[in-house]
Design an enzyme around this catalytic site. Structure first.
Site, PDB file in Angstrom:
ATOM      1  N   ASP A  95      -6.148  -4.679   0.812  1.00  0.00           N
ATOM      2  CA  ASP A  95      -7.157  -4.755   2.003  1.00  0.00           C
ATOM      3  C   ASP A  95      -7.786  -6.029   1.922  1.00  0.00           C
ATOM      4  O   ASP A  95      -8.139  -6.492   2.999  1.00  0.00           O
ATOM      5  CB  ASP A  95      -8.202  -3.449   1.721  1.00  0.00           C
TER       6      ASP A  95
ATOM      7  N   ASP B  44      -0.596  -5.088   3.259  1.00  0.00           N
ATOM      8  CA  ASP B  44      -0.915  -3.741   3.831  1.00  0.00           C
ATOM      9  C   ASP B  44      -0.392  -3.719   5.019  1.00  0.00           C
ATOM     10  O   ASP B  44      -0.605  -4.846   6.016  1.00  0.00           O
ATOM     11  CB  ASP B  44      -2.518  -3.959   3.879  1.00  0.00           C
TER      12      ASP B  44
ATOM     13  N   ILE C  44      -0.154  -2.128   7.692  1.00  0.00           N
ATOM     14  CA  ILE C  44      -0.989  -1.836   8.735  1.00  0.00           C
ATOM     15  C   ILE C  44      -2.588  -1.418   8.289  1.00  0.00           C
ATOM     16  O   ILE C  44      -2.722  -0.465   7.770  1.00  0.00           O
ATOM     17  CB  ILE C  44      -0.712  -0.538   9.768  1.00  0.00           C
ATOM     18  N   ASP C  45      -3.266  -2.533   8.469  1.00  0.00           N
ATOM     19  CA  ASP C  45      -4.861  -2.191   8.131  1.00  0.00           C
ATOM     20  C   ASP C  45      -5.434  -1.687   9.062  1.00  0.00           C
ATOM     21  O   ASP C  45      -5.710  -2.550  10.100  1.00  0.00           O
ATOM     22  CB  ASP C  45      -5.368  -3.530   7.571  1.00  0.00           C
TER      23      ASP C  45
ATOM     24  N   THR D  36      -4.938   2.213  10.022  1.00  0.00           N
ATOM     25  CA  THR D  36      -4.043   2.963  10.356  1.00  0.00           C
ATOM     26  C   THR D  36      -4.579   4.162  11.473  1.00  0.00           C
ATOM     27  O   THR D  36      -4.194   4.563  12.488  1.00  0.00           O
ATOM     28  CB  THR D  36      -3.678   3.736   9.146  1.00  0.00           C
TER      29      THR D  36
ATOM     30  N   GLU E 273       0.900  -1.267   0.028  1.00  0.00           N
ATOM     31  CA  GLU E 273      -0.062  -0.082  -0.040  1.00  0.00           C
ATOM     32  C   GLU E 273       0.776   1.303   0.018  1.00  0.00           C
ATOM     33  O   GLU E 273       0.401   2.143  -0.713  1.00  0.00           O
ATOM     34  CB  GLU E 273      -0.859  -0.011   1.245  1.00  0.00           C
TER      35      GLU E 273
END
Length: 286
Positions: free
Chosen positions: A233, A105, A107-108, A110, A78
């Site tokens: 995601d 990702d 940190i999905d 954030t 990402e």
């Protein structure tokens, strides 16, 4: 963190799944250690689409660890993509010919991470010729690592996952999200929420699509839908749901591919009813 006892996918003697698990665990441990220590928050696509030095550091760590083992594989993360749906689609198209593609990702969730709200995850998927074959979603705050291999099931702490048994929306707890695209995706998603709220047992939006999908796989949610997501995601969580006996499509009911942005994942039993409600509400985004 052992999961699947069957022979894992390998290349050159190295297990794809083991690398994904170890990488997600290391990144997650580092992310957890940084909760409450954010020095800077930057805005990406909108004031609701945020990034921190921890997102960037996590992606760099994940990229380095994966490419150390598999230097010839392609990588789509990402934070390496310019903000916005057009840039996301172009980035995916640029790696569409890759034999092996890691989709990450770092940190999905954030926004949750920034505020110390303990619902965020690391999402790592591996696609082979466009089809996801390994998916890992790690929640560092609960130390829950969800793992799936194509054709071999999905697991959490060595226990095989299975979707829930609700057969009607009226019995179902359904997850969704509030898209960062406030002008395009958000109004469509809200139309779906307005239509579904009277029909379901309840709705939940905890702020991490990857974890919502993992929760569908674990039977904690009956279903999940959201408009305007990206491959990073969805990819790992989609495989988790499929390998747990659930169903994943776009919001029109067409089969899931890496290019799907408007996604719907369920236990399979409520899938058509959920899709019909979104269709009638004009909330498919398609």
């Amino acid at each position: 963190m052992t999961t699947v006892n069957q022979e894992p996918y390998r290349v050159g003697g190295k297990s794809f799944t083991a690398v994904a698990i170890n990488t997600a665990a290391k990144a997650g441990e580092w992310i957890k250690s940084r909760v409450g220590e954010i020095r800077r928050v930057d805005v990406k696509y909108s004031s609701h689409d945020l990034v921190t030095e921890v997102d960037k550091g996590s992606e760099k760590m994940i990229r380095n660890l994966i490419l150390t083992h598999f230097p010839h594989h392609a990588f789509l993360g990402e934070e390496g993509v310019e903000p916005g749906p057009e840039a996301s689609a172009a980035a995916l198209e640029n790696v569409s010919d890759a034999e092996y593609l890691w989709i990450v990702d770092p940190i999905d969730g954030t926004t949750n991470f920034i505020h110390g709200f303990p619902f965020f995850s690391v999402s790592i998927a591996l696609a082979y010729k466009g089809e996801v074959i390994v998916g890992v979603v790690y929640d560092p705050m609960r130390d829950e690592l969800f793992v799936a291999e194509k054709g071999k099931g999905a697991y959490l702490k060595a226990a095989k996952l299975g979707v829930s048994g609700e057969s009607a929306l009226s019995e179902s707890l359904v997850g969704t999200g509030f898209p960062a695209d406030r002008e395009g995706a958000l109004p469509i998603n809200l139309a779906g929420i307005n239509a579904l709220m009277p029909k379901v047992r309840n709705l939940r939006n905890a702020g991490s699509a990857a974890l919502h999908l993992a929760y569908v796989a674990a039977g904690r949610l009956s279903g999940f839908y959201e408009i305007g997501l990206n491959a990073w995601d969805i990819a790992a969580g989609a495989l988790l749901v499929q390998e747990s006996g659930g169903r994943v499509t776009d919001t029109a009911g067409q089969p899931y591919t890496l290019g799907v942005r408007n996604v719907m994942a369920t236990n399979g039993l409520i899938h058509e009813e959920l899709q019909n409600e979104l269709q009638q509400a004009g909330a498919t985004g398609l």
